[in-house]
Design a protein around this motif. Structure first.
Motif, PDB file in Angstrom:
ATOM      1  N   LYS A 161     -19.028   3.222  23.886  1.00 42.52           N
ATOM      2  CA  LYS A 161     -20.051   3.274  25.078  1.00 42.52           C
ATOM      3  C   LYS A 161     -20.249   1.462  25.238  1.00 42.52           C
ATOM      4  O   LYS A 161     -20.450   1.274  26.464  1.00 42.52           O
ATOM      5  N   THR A 162     -20.312   0.655  24.013  1.00 42.98           N
ATOM      6  CA  THR A 162     -20.437  -0.642  24.409  1.00 42.98           C
ATOM      7  C   THR A 162     -19.262  -1.083  24.939  1.00 42.98           C
ATOM      8  O   THR A 162     -19.709  -2.037  26.038  1.00 42.98           O
ATOM      9  N   LEU A 163     -18.202  -0.875  24.495  1.00 37.94           N
ATOM     10  CA  LEU A 163     -17.019  -1.542  25.428  1.00 37.94           C
ATOM     11  C   LEU A 163     -16.927  -1.069  26.931  1.00 37.94           C
ATOM     12  O   LEU A 163     -16.448  -1.824  27.476  1.00 37.94           O
ATOM     13  N   LEU A 164     -17.378   0.033  27.158  1.00 40.37           N
ATOM     14  CA  LEU A 164     -17.634   0.683  28.382  1.00 40.37           C
ATOM     15  C   LEU A 164     -18.614   0.201  29.248  1.00 40.37           C
ATOM     16  O   LEU A 164     -18.268  -0.486  30.341  1.00 40.37           O
ATOM     17  N   GLU A 165     -19.639  -0.212  28.596  1.00 41.22           N
ATOM     18  CA  GLU A 165     -20.727  -1.069  29.377  1.00 41.22           C
ATOM     19  C   GLU A 165     -20.137  -2.453  29.878  1.00 41.22           C
ATOM     20  O   GLU A 165     -20.306  -3.044  30.780  1.00 41.22           O
ATOM     21  N   TYR A 166     -19.416  -3.115  28.772  1.00 42.83           N
ATOM     22  CA  TYR A 166     -18.820  -4.399  28.839  1.00 42.83           C
ATOM     23  C   TYR A 166     -17.811  -4.437  29.964  1.00 42.83           C
ATOM     24  O   TYR A 166     -17.824  -5.230  30.854  1.00 42.83           O
ATOM     25  N   ILE A 171     -16.321  -5.077  35.455  1.00 43.30           N
ATOM     26  CA  ILE A 171     -15.662  -4.764  36.750  1.00 43.30           C
ATOM     27  C   ILE A 171     -16.380  -5.297  38.050  1.00 43.30           C
ATOM     28  O   ILE A 171     -15.965  -5.671  38.816  1.00 43.30           O
ATOM     29  N   ALA A 172     -17.879  -5.131  37.543  1.00 47.18           N
ATOM     30  CA  ALA A 172     -18.702  -5.549  38.555  1.00 47.18           C
ATOM     31  C   ALA A 172     -18.738  -7.137  38.832  1.00 47.18           C
ATOM     32  O   ALA A 172     -18.893  -7.438  40.003  1.00 47.18           O
TER      33      ALA A 172
END
Length: 301
Positions: A161-166, A171-172
């Motif tokens: 989840k942390t990596l997904l948030e990063y 990406i943004a």
């Protein structure tokens, strides 16, 4: 290894077999090992030449093979003993179950299926003793492993989840940078046109600067030729003009007198005296004018 097939019979013994008792013992041991191995395979030992190198290699192979064979025999004997114990234990349990009326033939199909499931689980858990205590211990171990796996899964899920948030933020950020890059690329052409315009204007301004500098140098040279200095400003010139007007007012009567020399008396002595008097007055007026100019220049400094 030089292989020399000399027909069917005993292996050829070279001088390497005559090097002493130790070599002879090694050769005998290698021969015995080869004979045992080929007899077990149902084949005859091929004829080849025994050299020190081949003897050493075969002796090492024989040593390793014998050690592994001995270890395998020990393990096999242990397995045979355990199998015999398991068979005797199974026979005793079967006899007890038959005595109490719990033979497999008299049990319902669901009970037989449950027993098979229990046996399969025991085999899966590598349990040979299917007693309840061993089964519970194995299940407890499995539960601990399951808990550890769940904790690792939760940790990995949190990290993911942390990596997904990063990744989402990256990406943004990448999207923003791409949008900014596209905008900057769109602004390149107008900026280039404006730069070209500025270059043209800069060239014109540089030409004007050279022209103005040339005119400035010309005016400076002209002022130097006419004796103009920075100390003579407009105020000083105005003041000097006023003094000049005053002096003209004062000297006008003298000039009028000098112009009336034609009216002098005919006596030369009187005329000479009158001329000397006018000269003194004129010299005094010039001295006064010079003093006024010097005082004006000093005041401007």
């Amino acid at each position: 290894m030089n292989e020399m097939i000399s027909g069917v019979g005993e292996p050829v013994v070279t001088d390497a077999t005559k090097g002493g008792g130790s070599n002879a013992a090694r050769i005998a041991e290698v021969k015995a090992w080869l004979a045992a191995q080929f007899d077990a395979a149902g084949k005859e030992v091929p004829d080849f030449e025994y050299t020190p190198r081949s003897i050493a290699h075969l002796y090492n192979l024989a040593t390793v093979s014998q050690a592994k064979t001995q270890a395998a025999n020990i393990v096999a004997n242990d397995f045979r003993q355990k199998a015999a114990e398991y068979r005797s234990q199974a026979a005793r349990i079967r006899e007890i179950l038959e005595n109490v009326g719990l033979a497999q033939e008299s049990l319902p199909s669901n009970v037989v299926a449950s027993a098979q499931v229990l046996a399969n689980v025991a085999n899966l858990l590598n349990i040979r003793d299917t007693e309840l205590s061993s089964f519970l211990v194995a299940m407890g171990d499995i539960s601990l492993r399951k808990t550890g796996v769940d904790e690792k899964r939760a940790k990995v899920h949190k990290e993911s989840k942390t990596l997904l948030e990063y990744t989402r933020k990256a990406i943004a950020r990448l999207t923003y940078l791409k949008r900014t890059l596209a905008q900057l690329e769109d602004d390149v052409a107008p900026c280039d046109a404006q730069m070209e315009n500025w270059k043209t204007n800069l060239g014109v301004m540089a030409s004007k600067e050279r022209q103005y500098m040339q005119q400035y140098n010309n005016y400076k040279a002209l002022l130097n030729r006419v004796g103009y200095t920075p100390e003579i400003n407009h105020g000083v010139l105005v003041e000097m003009a006023e003094h000049r007007k005053d002096l003209e007012k004062k000297t006008k009567p003298i000039l009028d007198t000098l112009r009336s020399y034609q009216d002098l008396p005919p006596d030369k002595a009187l005329a000479a005296l009158a001329i000397e008097d006018k000269k003194r007055q004129y010299a005094a007026a010039e001295k006064y004018l010079e003093d006024v100019l010097q005082s004006a220049l000093a005041t401007s400094d």
